[in-house]
Design a protein around this motif. Sequence first.
Motif, PDB file in Angstrom:
ATOM      1  N   SER A   7       0.849  -1.189   0.000  1.00  0.00           N
ATOM      2  CA  SER A   7       0.000   0.000   0.000  1.00  0.00           C
ATOM      3  C   SER A   7       0.882   1.236   0.000  1.00  0.00           C
ATOM      4  O   SER A   7       1.795   1.358   0.813  1.00  0.00           O
ATOM      5  N   LYS A   8       0.597   2.154  -0.889  1.00  0.00           N
ATOM      6  CA  LYS A   8       1.412   3.361  -1.012  1.00  0.00           C
ATOM      7  C   LYS A   8       1.404   4.201   0.262  1.00  0.00           C
ATOM      8  O   LYS A   8       2.358   4.914   0.559  1.00  0.00           O
ATOM      9  N   TYR A   9       0.333   4.107   1.037  1.00  0.00           N
ATOM     10  CA  TYR A   9       0.178   5.017   2.174  1.00  0.00           C
ATOM     11  C   TYR A   9       0.222   4.321   3.538  1.00  0.00           C
ATOM     12  O   TYR A   9      -0.300   4.852   4.516  1.00  0.00           O
ATOM     13  N   ALA A  10       0.848   3.169   3.625  1.00  0.00           N
ATOM     14  CA  ALA A  10       0.893   2.415   4.890  1.00  0.00           C
ATOM     15  C   ALA A  10       2.134   2.780   5.694  1.00  0.00           C
ATOM     16  O   ALA A  10       3.040   1.965   5.900  1.00  0.00           O
ATOM     17  N   SER A  11       2.196   4.006   6.170  1.00  0.00           N
ATOM     18  CA  SER A  11       3.387   4.504   6.855  1.00  0.00           C
ATOM     19  C   SER A  11       3.610   3.812   8.195  1.00  0.00           C
ATOM     20  O   SER A  11       2.672   3.643   8.977  1.00  0.00           O
ATOM     21  N   PRO A  12       4.856   3.444   8.496  1.00  0.00           N
ATOM     22  CA  PRO A  12       5.183   2.849   9.795  1.00  0.00           C
ATOM     23  C   PRO A  12       5.269   3.927  10.871  1.00  0.00           C
ATOM     24  O   PRO A  12       5.417   5.121  10.567  1.00  0.00           O
ATOM     25  N   PRO A  13       5.196   3.542  12.150  1.00  0.00           N
ATOM     26  CA  PRO A  13       5.126   4.533  13.226  1.00  0.00           C
ATOM     27  C   PRO A  13       6.400   5.345  13.445  1.00  0.00           C
ATOM     28  O   PRO A  13       6.339   6.416  14.046  1.00  0.00           O
ATOM     29  N   ASN A  14       7.546   4.853  12.959  1.00  0.00           N
ATOM     30  CA  ASN A  14       8.769   5.633  13.146  1.00  0.00           C
ATOM     31  C   ASN A  14       8.826   6.858  12.229  1.00  0.00           C
ATOM     32  O   ASN A  14       9.631   7.764  12.443  1.00  0.00           O
ATOM     33  N   TYR A  15       7.954   6.901  11.213  1.00  0.00           N
ATOM     34  CA  TYR A  15       7.906   8.054  10.321  1.00  0.00           C
ATOM     35  C   TYR A  15       6.560   8.779  10.357  1.00  0.00           C
ATOM     36  O   TYR A  15       6.347   9.743   9.629  1.00  0.00           O
ATOM     37  N   LYS A  17       3.162   9.851  13.182  1.00  0.00           N
ATOM     38  CA  LYS A  17       2.668   9.838  14.560  1.00  0.00           C
ATOM     39  C   LYS A  17       1.606   8.765  14.768  1.00  0.00           C
ATOM     40  O   LYS A  17       1.459   8.226  15.864  1.00  0.00           O
ATOM     41  N   MET A  18       0.848   8.488  13.707  1.00  0.00           N
ATOM     42  CA  MET A  18      -0.181   7.463  13.791  1.00  0.00           C
ATOM     43  C   MET A  18       0.132   6.365  12.783  1.00  0.00           C
ATOM     44  O   MET A  18       0.062   6.599  11.571  1.00  0.00           O
ATOM     45  N   PRO A  19       0.532   5.165  13.226  1.00  0.00           N
ATOM     46  CA  PRO A  19       0.844   4.092  12.279  1.00  0.00           C
ATOM     47  C   PRO A  19      -0.373   3.728  11.440  1.00  0.00           C
ATOM     48  O   PRO A  19      -1.507   3.753  11.918  1.00  0.00           O
ATOM     49  N   ALA A  20      -0.134   3.422  10.181  1.00  0.00           N
ATOM     50  CA  ALA A  20      -1.217   3.110   9.261  1.00  0.00           C
ATOM     51  C   ALA A  20      -1.884   1.788   9.629  1.00  0.00           C
ATOM     52  O   ALA A  20      -1.268   0.893  10.215  1.00  0.00           O
ATOM     53  N   ARG A  21      -3.158   1.679   9.245  1.00  0.00           N
ATOM     54  CA  ARG A  21      -3.950   0.479   9.530  1.00  0.00           C
ATOM     55  C   ARG A  21      -3.261  -0.779   9.020  1.00  0.00           C
ATOM     56  O   ARG A  21      -3.180  -1.788   9.728  1.00  0.00           O
ATOM     57  N   LEU A  22      -2.739  -0.750   7.776  1.00  0.00           N
ATOM     58  CA  LEU A  22      -2.150  -1.960   7.209  1.00  0.00           C
ATOM     59  C   LEU A  22      -0.861  -2.342   7.923  1.00  0.00           C
ATOM     60  O   LEU A  22      -0.538  -3.527   8.030  1.00  0.00           O
ATOM     61  N   PHE A  23      -0.123  -1.355   8.428  1.00  0.00           N
ATOM     62  CA  PHE A  23       1.067  -1.673   9.221  1.00  0.00           C
ATOM     63  C   PHE A  23       0.664  -2.402  10.504  1.00  0.00           C
ATOM     64  O   PHE A  23       1.286  -3.399  10.887  1.00  0.00           O
ATOM     65  N   ILE A  24      -0.381  -1.917  11.169  1.00  0.00           N
ATOM     66  CA  ILE A  24      -0.839  -2.558  12.407  1.00  0.00           C
ATOM     67  C   ILE A  24      -1.333  -3.971  12.121  1.00  0.00           C
ATOM     68  O   ILE A  24      -1.034  -4.914  12.869  1.00  0.00           O
ATOM     69  N   LEU A  25      -2.076  -4.145  11.016  1.00  0.00           N
ATOM     70  CA  LEU A  25      -2.548  -5.484  10.653  1.00  0.00           C
ATOM     71  C   LEU A  25      -1.372  -6.413  10.364  1.00  0.00           C
ATOM     72  O   LEU A  25      -1.378  -7.583  10.769  1.00  0.00           O
ATOM     73  N   ALA A  26      -0.353  -5.900   9.658  1.00  0.00           N
ATOM     74  CA  ALA A  26       0.833  -6.714   9.365  1.00  0.00           C
ATOM     75  C   ALA A  26       1.486  -7.193  10.658  1.00  0.00           C
ATOM     76  O   ALA A  26       1.901  -8.357  10.782  1.00  0.00           O
ATOM     77  N   LYS A  27       1.561  -6.296  11.625  1.00  0.00           N
ATOM     78  CA  LYS A  27       2.145  -6.651  12.924  1.00  0.00           C
ATOM     79  C   LYS A  27       1.307  -7.725  13.617  1.00  0.00           C
ATOM     80  O   LYS A  27       1.838  -8.665  14.229  1.00  0.00           O
ATOM     81  N   GLU A  28      -0.009  -7.617  13.507  1.00  0.00           N
ATOM     82  CA  GLU A  28      -0.894  -8.614  14.109  1.00  0.00           C
ATOM     83  C   GLU A  28      -0.817  -9.949  13.367  1.00  0.00           C
ATOM     84  O   GLU A  28      -0.893 -11.009  13.990  1.00  0.00           O
ATOM     85  N   PHE A  29      -0.659  -9.896  12.038  1.00  0.00           N
ATOM     86  CA  PHE A  29      -0.491 -11.142  11.277  1.00  0.00           C
ATOM     87  C   PHE A  29       0.742 -11.900  11.768  1.00  0.00           C
ATOM     88  O   PHE A  29       0.737 -13.134  11.887  1.00  0.00           O
ATOM     89  N   ILE A  30       1.813 -11.150  12.036  1.00  0.00           N
ATOM     90  CA  ILE A  30       3.048 -11.751  12.532  1.00  0.00           C
ATOM     91  C   ILE A  30       2.809 -12.404  13.886  1.00  0.00           C
ATOM     92  O   ILE A  30       3.282 -13.524  14.152  1.00  0.00           O
ATOM     93  N   LYS A  31       2.055 -11.738  14.757  1.00  0.00           N
ATOM     94  CA  LYS A  31       1.734 -12.310  16.067  1.00  0.00           C
ATOM     95  C   LYS A  31       0.957 -13.614  15.933  1.00  0.00           C
ATOM     96  O   LYS A  31       1.055 -14.498  16.786  1.00  0.00           O
TER      97      LYS A  31
END
Length: 409
Positions: A7-15, A17-31
């Motif tokens: 996704s072009k707009y799935a910014s991670p939290p280090n760049y 202030k609010m991490p993108a939804r798809l980044f959070i989902l990716a993190k949950e998929f890993i869990k």
Amino acid sequence: MNILCISKYASPPNYSKMPARLFILAKEFIKLGHKTTLITSDSNHFAIFPDTNIIHNFEIVGEVPLCWIKTKKYTKTASLNRILSWFDFERKLFKLDLKKIDKPDVVIVSSLSIFTIIYGYFLKKKYNSFLVFEIRDIWPLTMTEEGGFSKWHPLVLLIGFIEKFGYKNSDLVVGTMPKLDLHIKNILGYEKAFHCSPLGFNPDSYTEELGDNNNPFDNLFPKNKIIVGYAGSMGITNELEPFIETIKLLQDNINIHFMLVGSGDLRVKFEKELENYSNVLFLPRIAQDEVKYFLEKCDILYLSTKDSNVWEYGQSMNKVVEYMLASKPIIASYTGYPSMINESNCGQFVKTSKIEDLKKAILEIVNLSIEDRNKLGGNGKKWIHENRQYSKLAQEYIYKIIELRNKNA
């Protein structure tokens, strides 16, 4: 499974202030035990990435392996440069060294940019991957309904072709809005495998207890008033005119005060209209991480949308999630498919253009006892915690993919 999210707009939290939804989902998929990689870009007006000459930048953020692509920048969301930035992202996707990415069992392409589905289809054919086409904004419908574009505009026709291509060639269509399946059927002429995965929240971002001792808005809010608050943009698509007229109608009610925070093309106009009214105050635009403090100080929260066919398929707005987390009663001027507010019984919908209906809805909640008002708002917070945590949404997402992969095996 090996999952590749793009996704072009799935910014991670280090760049951002609010991490993108798809980044959070990716993190949950890993869990959940699935190796997940995210590909995104540095061209996002909600994020600040480091300056570099490297096109494809690989790093690991919060256990999520990701590649962010250096892409053409733009300043205005409604501009040619934004579209050109999409094409630049797509071009550079095809130049990505796939040896640096694990062979994906599942490819999730999330709009915008909608053109990314072409690259997703390429990966599907190359690796025999399961392809998910995720829709967060219905394009080109949003362009014609809210952007003023003709349905015969060349860009509308092109995006419409890509949209249909994506629906047809994906194995699963995911929408953040609950009734997108009806739109898909209208486009294709037949039903398609569909799953609704709405916007949610990460409880880790809401661990701080708010209170009068640390709220920066303490001295800005009038005392002994019932505060009706609005937080967000003030533009054409927000349709705030009925709200502004209602503020005028309620000027003689000494118990109610209105607070609006945000920016937009119509803010100056609204301020001018209400400059002689003592029952309203406009605050400057605030940072995203300050919104919860503003909402905490309000007693009733308001939102509105423009009458549009886009909403026939339902809504999934960050604003609604934030309002419900604030545990406040919500009044929404909204004529689309109802969800969340009615499901949780935390407020009510009113017709967008009906000023008298809006006035009546506000007074109904104002006239409740404090206990009943708190209970109404609490219904929303309870419901959102039970139904919209990203850990739950990720699990449902994975179950749907596994179900369809097994069915198609």
